[in-house]
Design a protein around this motif. Structure first.
Motif, PDB file in Angstrom:
ATOM      1  N   ILE A   1     -59.548  29.609  22.810  1.00  0.00           N
ATOM      2  CA  ILE A   1     -58.167  29.143  22.970  1.00  0.00           C
ATOM      3  C   ILE A   1     -57.975  27.813  22.242  1.00  0.00           C
ATOM      4  O   ILE A   1     -56.953  27.601  21.565  1.00  0.00           O
ATOM      5  CB  ILE A   1     -57.822  29.018  24.464  1.00  0.00           C
ATOM      6  CG1 ILE A   1     -57.810  30.416  25.116  1.00  0.00           C
ATOM      7  CG2 ILE A   1     -56.469  28.344  24.655  1.00  0.00           C
ATOM      8  CD1 ILE A   1     -57.724  30.393  26.626  1.00  0.00           C
ATOM      9  N   ALA A   2     -58.971  26.944  22.333  1.00  0.00           N
ATOM     10  CA  ALA A   2     -58.890  25.669  21.619  1.00  0.00           C
ATOM     11  C   ALA A   2     -58.856  25.889  20.109  1.00  0.00           C
ATOM     12  O   ALA A   2     -58.165  25.171  19.380  1.00  0.00           O
ATOM     13  CB  ALA A   2     -60.076  24.788  21.996  1.00  0.00           C
ATOM     14  N   GLU A   3     -59.585  26.889  19.641  1.00  0.00           N
ATOM     15  CA  GLU A   3     -59.591  27.192  18.208  1.00  0.00           C
ATOM     16  C   GLU A   3     -58.226  27.697  17.753  1.00  0.00           C
ATOM     17  O   GLU A   3     -57.758  27.371  16.664  1.00  0.00           O
ATOM     18  CB  GLU A   3     -60.671  28.243  17.910  1.00  0.00           C
ATOM     19  CG  GLU A   3     -60.894  28.533  16.440  1.00  0.00           C
ATOM     20  CD  GLU A   3     -61.523  27.384  15.675  1.00  0.00           C
ATOM     21  OE1 GLU A   3     -61.516  27.436  14.418  1.00  0.00           O
ATOM     22  OE2 GLU A   3     -62.027  26.439  16.315  1.00  0.00           O
ATOM     23  N   ILE A   4     -57.578  28.504  18.588  1.00  0.00           N
ATOM     24  CA  ILE A   4     -56.225  28.974  18.266  1.00  0.00           C
ATOM     25  C   ILE A   4     -55.264  27.796  18.120  1.00  0.00           C
ATOM     26  O   ILE A   4     -54.416  27.766  17.215  1.00  0.00           O
ATOM     27  CB  ILE A   4     -55.706  29.914  19.381  1.00  0.00           C
ATOM     28  CG1 ILE A   4     -56.540  31.191  19.459  1.00  0.00           C
ATOM     29  CG2 ILE A   4     -54.236  30.281  19.146  1.00  0.00           C
ATOM     30  CD1 ILE A   4     -56.245  32.028  20.699  1.00  0.00           C
ATOM     31  N   GLN A   5     -55.405  26.821  18.997  1.00  0.00           N
ATOM     32  CA  GLN A   5     -54.460  25.704  19.053  1.00  0.00           C
ATOM     33  C   GLN A   5     -54.875  24.508  18.186  1.00  0.00           C
ATOM     34  O   GLN A   5     -54.198  23.487  18.198  1.00  0.00           O
ATOM     35  CB  GLN A   5     -54.302  25.254  20.504  1.00  0.00           C
ATOM     36  CG  GLN A   5     -53.665  26.328  21.393  1.00  0.00           C
ATOM     37  CD  GLN A   5     -53.435  25.847  22.803  1.00  0.00           C
ATOM     38  OE1 GLN A   5     -54.354  25.329  23.448  1.00  0.00           O
ATOM     39  NE2 GLN A   5     -52.200  26.009  23.293  1.00  0.00           N
ATOM     40  N   LYS A   6     -55.946  24.670  17.442  1.00  0.00           N
ATOM     41  CA  LYS A   6     -56.410  23.585  16.587  1.00  0.00           C
ATOM     42  C   LYS A   6     -55.327  23.216  15.576  1.00  0.00           C
ATOM     43  O   LYS A   6     -54.576  24.070  15.113  1.00  0.00           O
ATOM     44  CB  LYS A   6     -57.692  24.006  15.861  1.00  0.00           C
ATOM     45  CG  LYS A   6     -58.414  22.876  15.150  1.00  0.00           C
ATOM     46  CD  LYS A   6     -59.811  23.306  14.704  1.00  0.00           C
ATOM     47  CE  LYS A   6     -59.749  24.413  13.666  1.00  0.00           C
ATOM     48  NZ  LYS A   6     -61.114  24.743  13.178  1.00  0.00           N
ATOM     49  N   ASP A   7     -55.237  21.948  15.253  1.00  0.00           N
ATOM     50  CA  ASP A   7     -54.251  21.429  14.296  1.00  0.00           C
ATOM     51  C   ASP A   7     -52.820  21.602  14.802  1.00  0.00           C
ATOM     52  O   ASP A   7     -51.875  21.714  14.000  1.00  0.00           O
ATOM     53  CB  ASP A   7     -54.398  22.101  12.923  1.00  0.00           C
ATOM     54  CG  ASP A   7     -55.778  21.875  12.324  1.00  0.00           C
ATOM     55  OD1 ASP A   7     -56.341  20.776  12.517  1.00  0.00           O
ATOM     56  OD2 ASP A   7     -56.298  22.798  11.671  1.00  0.00           O
ATOM     57  N   GLY A   8     -52.659  21.686  16.111  1.00  0.00           N
ATOM     58  CA  GLY A   8     -51.317  21.737  16.683  1.00  0.00           C
ATOM     59  C   GLY A   8     -50.654  23.089  16.652  1.00  0.00           C
ATOM     60  O   GLY A   8     -49.461  23.196  16.988  1.00  0.00           O
ATOM     61  N   GLU A   9     -51.372  24.120  16.277  1.00  0.00           N
ATOM     62  CA  GLU A   9     -50.771  25.456  16.243  1.00  0.00           C
ATOM     63  C   GLU A   9     -50.644  26.025  17.654  1.00  0.00           C
ATOM     64  O   GLU A   9     -51.439  25.739  18.538  1.00  0.00           O
ATOM     65  CB  GLU A   9     -51.623  26.408  15.399  1.00  0.00           C
ATOM     66  CG  GLU A   9     -51.648  26.108  13.910  1.00  0.00           C
ATOM     67  CD  GLU A   9     -52.346  27.209  13.138  1.00  0.00           C
ATOM     68  OE1 GLU A   9     -51.647  28.077  12.596  1.00  0.00           O
ATOM     69  OE2 GLU A   9     -53.589  27.202  13.085  1.00  0.00           O
TER      70      GLU A   9
END
Length: 513
Positions: A342-350
């Motif tokens: 989940i953190a990878e999905i939201q990386k860079d503010g996405e």
């Protein structure tokens, strides 16, 4: 799962003794090591039924390594970790080692099944000679040939130019010529055409003799896939139209449960590999190694339920594709999320506002903990721990393995129509929208090929390499060149396994096309 299936599996031990010669590593095994069958009562139809049970049991005893090796190359799924089984990771990256054992297993396991099916066909003919009804013999032979065609489909899509043996003797491979992939696909179409009239039309779940057995529509489904590989869109439309018009199949309302215990022999499933704990916490068990696909670390809702190996990971590309489309149940069903994922999905503010189901806790209460091998695990190969029979702890125990679904038929039908074919049953829009309605999405009008492919991506991800074969067939190599990978046309086929090319000189100089 009907109780007669246990009888079918138990009968396998008998069926194997009367129907099959062994298919070992050595193609020209010494005669003294072969088992010769004598004193079989070919006038006894029950013996012939036992041989048919053996065919189905052999088909379901799929090597756990076969399907991941076939399926991992698409942009829908990643290998999940490196180091352990590096060769599997390399296949995902289109770097093929012809000495790698999993590539060799795909060849050996599918051809092994083909020789055993051929042995059964030869046995069935002896029952005809002994006076058993030709109609029954024809039906049994037809069912074996349908399963044989499915195996040939998988071998040729994996390796391209191959052989099509028709006897039970592995040594036949020494004398056979090679067929190109196109010739193999046409061979499959011709085989299906020969046997269609001998097959029942009963839905697999309603067959009292062989619950889950193939029927006419299984054959037509395999024909449609072969026609699609040939880009014969009218042939695809003709086969899928017949399936659709039969009314034998319908989409399952509950997509989430379709891939779990309630989905066994559902109205949507055309072909599946069948397994069972027979409703008992101990004793007989016929199972598939679903642990390969499962999360390596979880806290199950039911204490003691075992985790998986973490080798089969939905790609981040697929997850983002689904989020961008506003997918709900299909995304929740297809992907198990870790917090790290989940953190990878939201990386860079996405994706700052993810839907609530994007959680490391499934709706069944299993918690998917972080593990180093992958960000996600496959939800389509997941069985909630609370669906395990009490006493069983193996990951995915009692779960069937879906092979062909009615959803795929609808999408092949849509692709054929937008490709220029004609069909009188339903339109491409209707076929696509039936799936979108179940997924909770709005209808489309005037669907294009790209939209059909997007729907196939969303609906059939992580199933049997369908996405990879679609992209190769359509020349969409840029889709497969993702997350650091580079796909080129020469990577469409895996190399012949070294063990096989050493044994079969004809393979050494063959062009795989």
């Amino acid at each position: 799962m009907k109780t007669t299936y246990k009888t079918m599996i138990v009968t396998l031990l008998f069926a194997m003794s009367i129907a099959f010669t062994s298919c070992h590593d050595d193609l020209d095994e010494l005669p003294e090591n072969r088992t010769f069958v004598e004193e079989i009562d070919y006038t006894n139809e029950a013996n012939m039924y036992g041989a048919l049970v053996g065919v189905y049991a052999e088909f379901s005893s799929r090597g756990w390594e076969d399907i991941p090796t076939i399926a991992v190359r698409g942009d829908d799924v990643n290998h999940g970790g490196e180091g352990d089984q590096q060769g599997f990771a390399d296949i995902d990256d289109f770097k093929y080692d012809n000495g790698y054992w999993m590539i060799n297993s795909v060849w050996k396991n599918f051809y092994g099944d083909i020789f055993k099916f051929n042995a059964a066909i030869e046995e069935f003919e002896k029952y005809r000679e002994a006076g058993i009804s030709s109609n029954t013999v024809d039906q049994y032979i037809a069912e074996a040939k349908v399963l044989r065609s499915f195996c040939l489909l998988q071998i040729s899509r994996s390796f391209g130019t191959i052989m099509t043996p028709e006897t039970s003797q592995p040594s036949e491979l020494y004398s056979l010529g090679l067929k190109s992939k196109a010739e193999v696909m046409q061979y499959i179409v011709d085989q299906i055409s020969e046997v269609k009239s001998s097959l029942v039309k009963t839905h697999p779940a309603d067959r009292s003799d062989i619950p889950g057995g193939v029927n006419l529509y299984t054959a037509l489904s395999i024909e449609a896939i072969a026609q699609l590989e040939l880009k014969n869109y009218q042939g695809v439309a003709d086969a899928t139209s017949e399936i659709i018009s039969s009314g034998a199949y319908q989409l399952e309302d509950n997509y989430y449960e379709l891939f779990k215990i309630p989905g066994k022999l559902s109205s949507e499933n055309i072909l599946e590999l069948q397994y069972s704990d027979f409703g008992e916490g101990t004793g007989d068990q016929i199972s598939h190694l679903f642990a390969f696909y499962g999360p390596q670390n979880w806290t199950p809702a039911v204490d003691g339920a075992e985790s998986g190996w973490g080798f089969y990971e939905p790609s981040l590309k697929f997850v983002k594709f689904m989020l961008d489309r506003g997918e709900t149940v299909r995304l929740e069903t297809s992907v198990l999320f870790t917090d790290r994922g989940i953190a990878e999905i939201q990386k860079d503010g996405e994706y700052p506002n993810l839907p609530s189901f994007v959680s490391n806790t499934t709706r069944d209460g299993d918690v998917i903990n972080d593990y180093a091998r992958a960000f996600f695990a496959s939800g389509k190969h997941y069985l909630p721990s609370d669906q395990l029979i009490s006493g069983r702890t193996s990951y995915g125990s009692n779960k069937n393995y879906t092979v062909i679904r009615y959803a795929e038929i609808l999408l092949m039908h849509a692709e054929a129509l937008v490709g220029g074919a004609t069909g009188s049953e339903i339109s491409a829009d209707q076929a696509v929208n039936a799936l979108r309605t179940r997924a909770g999405l709005g209808n489309l009008s005037g669907v294009t090929l790209d939209q059909v492919m997007d729907e196939k991506f969303a609906e059939l991800a992580m199933e049997w390499g369908i996405r990879f074969y679609d992209m190769v067939r359509l020349g969409k190599y840029d889709e497969l060149s993702y997350e650091g990978r580079t796909f080129t046309a020469d990577k469409a086929f895996m190399p012949y396994p070294l063990e096989q090319s050493d044994a079969l000189p004809i393979l050494k100089d063959a062009i795989q096309e």
